[in-house]
Design an enzyme around this catalytic site. Sequence first.
Site, PDB file in Angstrom:
ATOM      1  N   PHE A 105     -31.063  42.136  -6.305  1.00  0.00           N
ATOM      2  CA  PHE A 105     -31.968  41.011  -6.046  1.00  0.00           C
ATOM      3  C   PHE A 105     -31.148  39.746  -5.862  1.00  0.00           C
ATOM      4  CE2 PHE A 105     -31.331  40.630 -10.599  1.00  0.00           C
ATOM      5  CZ  PHE A 105     -31.315  39.258 -10.826  1.00  0.00           C
ATOM      6  N   CYS A 106     -31.803  38.706  -5.351  1.00  0.00           N
ATOM      7  CA  CYS A 106     -31.170  37.396  -5.216  1.00  0.00           C
ATOM      8  C   CYS A 106     -32.215  36.317  -5.502  1.00  0.00           C
ATOM      9  CB  CYS A 106     -30.468  37.239  -3.869  1.00  0.00           C
ATOM     10  SG  CYS A 106     -31.461  37.584  -2.409  1.00  0.00           S
ATOM     11  N   ASN A 107     -32.254  35.251  -4.716  1.00  0.00           N
ATOM     12  CA  ASN A 107     -33.152  34.135  -5.018  1.00  0.00           C
ATOM     13  C   ASN A 107     -34.590  34.344  -4.555  1.00  0.00           C
ATOM     14  OD1 ASN A 107     -31.603  32.265  -6.512  1.00  0.00           O
ATOM     15  ND2 ASN A 107     -30.507  31.686  -4.672  1.00  0.00           N
ATOM     16  N   SER A 114     -28.795  39.221  -1.380  1.00  0.00           N
ATOM     17  CA  SER A 114     -28.846  40.656  -1.694  1.00  0.00           C
ATOM     18  C   SER A 114     -28.989  41.507  -0.419  1.00  0.00           C
ATOM     19  CB  SER A 114     -29.916  40.989  -2.739  1.00  0.00           C
ATOM     20  OG  SER A 114     -31.184  40.568  -2.347  1.00  0.00           O
ATOM     21  N   MET A 138     -35.536  36.053  -7.791  1.00  0.00           N
ATOM     22  CA  MET A 138     -35.820  35.051  -8.828  1.00  0.00           C
ATOM     23  C   MET A 138     -37.082  34.261  -8.505  1.00  0.00           C
ATOM     24  SD  MET A 138     -33.704  35.391 -11.294  1.00  0.00           S
ATOM     25  CE  MET A 138     -33.950  33.868 -12.200  1.00  0.00           C
TER      26      MET A 138
END
Length: 152
Positions: A105-107, A114, A138
């Site tokens: 995952f990322c933002n 990601s 996130m």
Amino acid sequence: MDINEKRTTNRDDSQMVPQPVKDKTGLVQVDTTWGKIQPIKIADGVRTVDEIELNYSLEKGMQVIDGRTPDFYKVSTIPGAKNIPYNEVVDRMNELNRDEPAIFFCNGPQCPQSPSAIRNLLEAGYPPNKILYYRGGMHDWVTLGLPVEKGK
């Protein structure tokens, strides 16, 4: 027309992770202007997961990889996530357990970190059935009121 061309113009001081509103428990401020909307499906053989599956995986102790750069990770991450930045993932593939899938995952849905990590891993020969993608990142995790912690 590309969907990203329909979005609000980027702000100069973008805020990629939703932030709490002071003195308003459960309320967060979201910046809708940054990034480019990422596809739900990153690549053939790579499955996209939701918060329920991610939570289950965390409870089972499975590997969850925060693909963001360390400056983001140190501020906040999903509890139990390990930081392997998208631009280091190929060099650090040996840190992944190939016996089980890794969730990246990322933002959030408009963050390319990601997706870049996943594409880089695939190009390096990592098996797609051992990669899962949490597109919400996130952004969705925080806006759903789920817990975060400072990165280690």
